[in-house]
Design an enzyme around this catalytic site. Structure first.
Site, PDB file in Angstrom:
ATOM      1  N   HIS A 183      -0.007  -3.513  -7.048  1.00  0.00           N
ATOM      2  CA  HIS A 183      -0.772  -2.167  -5.842  1.00  0.00           C
ATOM      3  C   HIS A 183      -2.216  -1.379  -6.180  1.00  0.00           C
ATOM      4  O   HIS A 183      -2.006  -0.016  -5.968  1.00  0.00           O
ATOM      5  CB  HIS A 183      -0.061  -1.583  -5.512  1.00  0.00           C
ATOM      6  CG  HIS A 183       1.547  -2.180  -4.766  1.00  0.00           C
ATOM      7  ND1 HIS A 183       0.962  -2.659  -3.197  1.00  0.00           N
ATOM      8  CD2 HIS A 183       2.665  -2.571  -5.120  1.00  0.00           C
ATOM      9  CE1 HIS A 183       2.088  -3.506  -3.062  1.00  0.00           C
ATOM     10  NE2 HIS A 183       3.032  -3.322  -3.763  1.00  0.00           N
ATOM     11  N   ARG A 222      -0.849   3.778   2.994  1.00  0.00           N
ATOM     12  CA  ARG A 222      -1.599   2.692   3.955  1.00  0.00           C
ATOM     13  C   ARG A 222      -2.070   3.845   5.314  1.00  0.00           C
ATOM     14  O   ARG A 222      -2.709   3.688   5.842  1.00  0.00           O
ATOM     15  CB  ARG A 222      -0.087   2.313   4.615  1.00  0.00           C
ATOM     16  CG  ARG A 222      -0.461   1.086   3.863  1.00  0.00           C
ATOM     17  CD  ARG A 222      -0.180   1.210   2.244  1.00  0.00           C
ATOM     18  NE  ARG A 222       0.086  -0.096   1.526  1.00  0.00           N
ATOM     19  CZ  ARG A 222       0.835   0.024   1.019  1.00  0.00           C
ATOM     20  NH1 ARG A 222       2.768   0.482   0.837  1.00  0.00           N
ATOM     21  NH2 ARG A 222       1.817  -1.629   0.206  1.00  0.00           N
ATOM     22  N   ASP A 271      -2.254   3.428  -3.424  1.00  0.00           N
ATOM     23  CA  ASP A 271      -2.000   1.977  -3.296  1.00  0.00           C
ATOM     24  C   ASP A 271      -3.497   0.735  -2.794  1.00  0.00           C
ATOM     25  O   ASP A 271      -4.153   2.162  -3.014  1.00  0.00           O
ATOM     26  CB  ASP A 271      -1.284   2.229  -1.896  1.00  0.00           C
ATOM     27  CG  ASP A 271       0.341   0.612  -2.466  1.00  0.00           C
ATOM     28  OD1 ASP A 271      -0.136  -0.618  -2.501  1.00  0.00           O
ATOM     29  OD2 ASP A 271       1.979   1.316  -1.801  1.00  0.00           O
ATOM     30  N   TRP A 318       7.209   3.851   4.277  1.00  0.00           N
ATOM     31  CA  TRP A 318       5.701   3.161   3.979  1.00  0.00           C
ATOM     32  C   TRP A 318       5.012   2.741   5.478  1.00  0.00           C
ATOM     33  O   TRP A 318       5.862   2.859   6.542  1.00  0.00           O
ATOM     34  CB  TRP A 318       6.102   1.476   3.791  1.00  0.00           C
ATOM     35  CG  TRP A 318       7.150   1.544   2.756  1.00  0.00           C
ATOM     36  CD1 TRP A 318       8.610   1.556   2.048  1.00  0.00           C
ATOM     37  CD2 TRP A 318       6.507   1.695   1.118  1.00  0.00           C
ATOM     38  NE1 TRP A 318       8.682   1.683   1.164  1.00  0.00           N
ATOM     39  CE2 TRP A 318       8.167   1.956   0.639  1.00  0.00           C
ATOM     40  CE3 TRP A 318       5.270   2.290   0.657  1.00  0.00           C
ATOM     41  CZ2 TRP A 318       8.012   1.659  -1.522  1.00  0.00           C
ATOM     42  CZ3 TRP A 318       5.476   2.411  -0.637  1.00  0.00           C
ATOM     43  CH2 TRP A 318       6.578   2.021  -1.611  1.00  0.00           C
ATOM     44  N   THR A 319       3.598   3.567   5.580  1.00  0.00           N
ATOM     45  CA  THR A 319       3.281   3.918   7.037  1.00  0.00           C
ATOM     46  C   THR A 319       2.309   2.575   7.063  1.00  0.00           C
ATOM     47  O   THR A 319       1.313   2.760   7.759  1.00  0.00           O
ATOM     48  CB  THR A 319       3.139   4.488   6.703  1.00  0.00           C
ATOM     49  OG1 THR A 319       1.254   4.786   5.651  1.00  0.00           O
ATOM     50  CG2 THR A 319       3.623   5.690   6.510  1.00  0.00           C
ATOM     51  N   GLU A 320       2.004   1.118   6.891  1.00  0.00           N
ATOM     52  CA  GLU A 320       1.298   0.257   7.109  1.00  0.00           C
ATOM     53  C   GLU A 320       1.217   0.348   8.355  1.00  0.00           C
ATOM     54  O   GLU A 320       0.750   0.367   9.371  1.00  0.00           O
ATOM     55  CB  GLU A 320       1.733  -1.112   6.571  1.00  0.00           C
ATOM     56  CG  GLU A 320       1.819  -1.323   5.369  1.00  0.00           C
ATOM     57  CD  GLU A 320       2.888  -1.181   4.409  1.00  0.00           C
ATOM     58  OE1 GLU A 320       3.716  -0.167   4.799  1.00  0.00           O
ATOM     59  OE2 GLU A 320       2.796  -2.194   3.721  1.00  0.00           O
ATOM     60  N   TYR A 369      15.288   2.443   3.921  1.00  0.00           N
ATOM     61  CA  TYR A 369      14.460   2.004   4.201  1.00  0.00           C
ATOM     62  C   TYR A 369      13.927   2.069   5.563  1.00  0.00           C
ATOM     63  O   TYR A 369      14.353   1.277   7.081  1.00  0.00           O
ATOM     64  CB  TYR A 369      13.576   0.922   4.031  1.00  0.00           C
ATOM     65  CG  TYR A 369      13.032   0.276   2.845  1.00  0.00           C
ATOM     66  CD1 TYR A 369      13.908   0.872   1.649  1.00  0.00           C
ATOM     67  CD2 TYR A 369      11.722  -0.363   2.634  1.00  0.00           C
ATOM     68  CE1 TYR A 369      13.321   0.730   0.301  1.00  0.00           C
ATOM     69  CE2 TYR A 369      11.362  -0.718   1.256  1.00  0.00           C
ATOM     70  CZ  TYR A 369      12.378  -0.067   0.066  1.00  0.00           C
ATOM     71  OH  TYR A 369      11.120  -0.552  -0.634  1.00  0.00           O
ATOM     72  N   PHE A 370      13.358   3.186   6.142  1.00  0.00           N
ATOM     73  CA  PHE A 370      12.755   4.069   7.289  1.00  0.00           C
ATOM     74  C   PHE A 370      11.781   3.482   7.508  1.00  0.00           C
ATOM     75  O   PHE A 370      11.482   3.855   8.974  1.00  0.00           O
ATOM     76  CB  PHE A 370      13.086   5.689   7.508  1.00  0.00           C
ATOM     77  CG  PHE A 370      14.602   5.827   6.538  1.00  0.00           C
ATOM     78  CD1 PHE A 370      15.655   5.574   6.563  1.00  0.00           C
ATOM     79  CD2 PHE A 370      14.842   7.279   6.905  1.00  0.00           C
ATOM     80  CE1 PHE A 370      16.890   6.013   6.424  1.00  0.00           C
ATOM     81  CE2 PHE A 370      15.769   7.843   6.047  1.00  0.00           C
ATOM     82  CZ  PHE A 370      16.967   7.243   5.777  1.00  0.00           C
ATOM     83  N   TRP A 376      15.021  -0.794  -4.925  1.00  0.00           N
ATOM     84  CA  TRP A 376      14.589  -0.799  -3.646  1.00  0.00           C
ATOM     85  C   TRP A 376      15.241  -2.418  -3.163  1.00  0.00           C
ATOM     86  O   TRP A 376      15.281  -2.186  -2.083  1.00  0.00           O
ATOM     87  CB  TRP A 376      13.310  -0.725  -3.336  1.00  0.00           C
ATOM     88  CG  TRP A 376      12.837  -1.598  -3.701  1.00  0.00           C
ATOM     89  CD1 TRP A 376      11.825  -1.950  -5.438  1.00  0.00           C
ATOM     90  CD2 TRP A 376      11.554  -3.076  -3.312  1.00  0.00           C
ATOM     91  NE1 TRP A 376      11.289  -2.352  -5.465  1.00  0.00           N
ATOM     92  CE2 TRP A 376      10.965  -3.560  -4.322  1.00  0.00           C
ATOM     93  CE3 TRP A 376      11.696  -2.986  -1.886  1.00  0.00           C
ATOM     94  CZ2 TRP A 376       9.947  -4.421  -4.321  1.00  0.00           C
ATOM     95  CZ3 TRP A 376      10.780  -4.559  -1.217  1.00  0.00           C
ATOM     96  CH2 TRP A 376       9.707  -4.696  -2.917  1.00  0.00           C
ATOM     97  N   ASP A 431       5.900  -1.786  -8.684  1.00  0.00           N
ATOM     98  CA  ASP A 431       6.768  -2.982  -7.747  1.00  0.00           C
ATOM     99  C   ASP A 431       5.558  -4.141  -7.535  1.00  0.00           C
ATOM    100  O   ASP A 431       3.834  -4.123  -7.484  1.00  0.00           O
ATOM    101  CB  ASP A 431       7.062  -2.238  -6.798  1.00  0.00           C
ATOM    102  CG  ASP A 431       5.961  -2.266  -5.963  1.00  0.00           C
ATOM    103  OD1 ASP A 431       5.340  -1.118  -6.762  1.00  0.00           O
ATOM    104  OD2 ASP A 431       5.959  -1.801  -4.616  1.00  0.00           O
ATOM    105  N   GLU A 432       5.720  -5.078  -7.678  1.00  0.00           N
ATOM    106  CA  GLU A 432       4.963  -6.448  -6.826  1.00  0.00           C
ATOM    107  C   GLU A 432       3.732  -6.638  -7.462  1.00  0.00           C
ATOM    108  O   GLU A 432       2.484  -6.784  -7.079  1.00  0.00           O
ATOM    109  CB  GLU A 432       5.041  -6.000  -5.191  1.00  0.00           C
ATOM    110  CG  GLU A 432       6.080  -6.134  -4.666  1.00  0.00           C
ATOM    111  CD  GLU A 432       5.983  -5.632  -2.805  1.00  0.00           C
ATOM    112  OE1 GLU A 432       6.492  -6.185  -1.949  1.00  0.00           O
ATOM    113  OE2 GLU A 432       5.196  -4.544  -2.777  1.00  0.00           O
TER     114      GLU A 432
HETATM  115  C1  ACM Z   1       8.709  -1.780  -1.892  1.00  0.00           C
HETATM  116  O1  ACM Z   1       9.113  -2.088  -1.252  1.00  0.00           O
HETATM  117  N1  ACM Z   1       7.853  -2.606  -2.757  1.00  0.00           N
HETATM  118  C2  ACM Z   1       9.294  -0.298  -3.007  1.00  0.00           C
END
Ligand code: ACM
Length: 534
Positions: A268, A166, A195, A473-475, A422-423, A397, A330-331
């Protein structure tokens, strides 16, 4: 003063008195036996390494030297020969130290410090502790007590993740991230390399993965819930060459850190499909994703896709010697598996009942491939949904449910629940005074309170919990300075979660020990969130 604050202040005061004769080390060591006398360490002391410990010493000295340059040059002078003399810090391999392979002992006397361990890894951790002990001596001339520290970790997986898709971070920034992990005795760097918004690893067999997949035409502004959506209009991207990746893997290994690569599949993967549309399940081309949030693009499950992924994994395995290869999972939105008649026929031919089973089958193919190459598959907990692949380990997660289910099935687990690990979540209230984040609220205290072994598991099942991991996660994290702000000091709290035995944990004591540690953050030019400092 509210009663709660008074109680906290009282606890900190009591701890200050008791800590006057203890050591400020994070994560808190397993056993500490301080004595009343103070150690006389000063810049005239010699630092000597035993003949077996050279590897740890070399890598540690490089760090000590860099740090000592700005604080107190002259402390860290490695000597080639081990000699017995007063006023010396000795660093030795000693097979008789009473710890496991990651443990170490530090014996501190008035005129001598001996760091010893069974392994180079243990010695490294001993030196990290010593680095934290010695730093206040430079800064504030605050001596520390004599005594003995005998230490080893509670868990073998002490992980931190970084999403470089991201937002992309330079090799130098990734090196600094690894330094941050090392200072907290974390031993796994989970590198989220692919991703929807960007592919970041050079793959010689498929150059378009980086030529096309590593660059997006623009990026959305603000939060993904904002309406109407606006864009910055600026192309964005980057990737790591294979030489750079080899360098990072080596750099991490010198700091006792294993790098686990993550190559996402079958969801993803919009950036992969943008580069190679034949991998798609939907009959249109697409671009590297420019917005945050989910996508319904998903890889098709046909044989050429597996041959493609196997080649990607071959190059991945050649670069990363880790036992585990993370394949995401995931997802994955399965709309285009449901809508595609060829995929439906294929699913029926395999006698699979639904798309969850098809995803499971997909992951099983990859599991077999990795196992045939002597590696092990790890995936996010969605890989449980249609049946777990035979050898797979699960990273939990979506809470702890997936991890509990997998441990009960005797599969290895890393706990990383969004609630505590989740940081990318906010860390402090009011949120309006924090930089924009994805949501949530994961305070320092909440991270600290986490226990990766759920009480519902039996003692035998608990053995399948390898440890825990913080995810970044860096969005909404554009710069490395903001990565540091989000990670520090929450990683310090997580380091006690994964290192320190539960009875030795104590939140007010941790916060007190955080003060000298954060001074060390500052000395290294790192950014951190100061809002929870006492
Ligand atoms: C995740 O946070 N989608 C693994």
């Amino acid at each position: 003063m509210p009663v709660k604050n008074f109680v906290l202040l009282f606890a900190i005061l009591c701890l200050s008195v008791s800590n006057a004769f203890c050591w400020d080390i994070i994560p808190k060591p397993k056993t500490e036996k301080p004595e009343k006398e103070l150690c006389g360490l000063n810049p005239t002391w010699k630092w000597m390494a035993g003949p077996d410990s050279t590897e740890a010493i070399r890598s540690m000295y490089r760090q000590f030297e860099r740090w000592a340059d700005t604080t107190a040059t002259g402390y860290f002078k490695p000597l080639d020969m081990f000699e017995k003399c007063p006023r010396v810090v000795s660093i030795l391999i000693d097979k008789n130290v009473k710890t496991g392979t990651e443990g170490y002992q530090i014996r501190i006397k008035k005129e001598e410090i001996v760091v010893s361990a069974k392994t180079v890894r243990g010695l490294f951790y001993g030196l990290v502790s010593l680095k934290q002990l010695v730093f206040p001596l430079f800064k504030e001339r605050k001596p520390f007590p004599c005594g003995t520290i005998l230490d080893e970790p509670r868990f073998t997986w002490r992980g931190m993740h970084l999403d470089v898709s991201r937002h992309f971070f330079s090799v130098q920034e990734v090196e600094t991230y690894i330094e941050m992990l090392a200072l907290h005795k974390m031993n796994v760097f989970h590198w989220h390399l692919t991703d929807d918004q960007g592919w970041r690893m050079e793959v010689k067999a498929f150059p378009k993965l980086t030529e096309v997949g590593a660059f997006r035409p623009q990026t959305m502004n603000g939060h993904h819930r904002d309406k109407p959506r606006t864009f910055d209009g600026k192309p964005y991207g980057g990737f790591y060459t294979q030489d750079q990746i080899r360098h990072i893997v080596q750099y991490a290994s010198e700091r006792m850190i294993t790098v686990i690569p993550e190559i996402e599949m079958p969801g993803h993967c919009q950036e992969m499909i943008a580069a190679y549309p034949e991998l798609a399940s939907k009959d249109t081309t697409t671009e590297v994703m420019t917005v945050w949030g989910g996508t319904d693009h998903i890889l098709n499950p046909f044989p050429p896709t597996f041959r493609f992924l196997e080649k990607v994994l071959d190059e991945t395995m050649a670069l990363f010697p880790s036992a585990y290869i993370h394949v995401g999972g995931d997802e994955a939105m399965k709309k285009h598996w449901r809508k595609n008649t060829r995929i439906q026929k294929f699913k029926d031919s395999l006698k699979l009942k639904n798309e969850d089973e098809l995803q499971s089958w997909f992951i099983q193919q990859i599991d077999h491939y990795l196992v045939s190459k002597g590696r092990k598959l790890m995936g996010w907990d969605e890989i449980l949904e249609g049946g777990l692949a035979q050898n797979a380990a699960v990273m939990s997660w979506q809470g702890e449910k997936g991890g509990i289910e997998a441990a009960k099935m005797k599969h290895y687990v890393v706990m990383s629940p969004g609630t505590h690990c989740y940081f990318d979540h906010y860390q402090h209230e009011p949120k309006s005074e924090e930089p924009l984040a994805i949501g949530g609220l994961t305070t320092l205290e909440k991270v600290y309170s986490y226990d990766p072994q759920p009480a519902v598991l039996t003692a035998d099942e608990k053995k399948y919990i390898m440890g825990a991991q913080g995810n970044v996660w860096t969005e909404y994290i554009q710069t490395f300075s903001q990565v540091q702000y989000m990670v520090l000091p929450r990683m310090a709290a997580l380091s006690e979660v994964v290192w320190t035995e539960v009875p030795s944990k104590n939140y007010p004591g941790f916060k007190q020990r955080l003060q000298p540690l954060s001074a060390l953050y500052g000395a290294q030019g790192w950014n951190w969130c100061r809002k929870e400092m006492p």
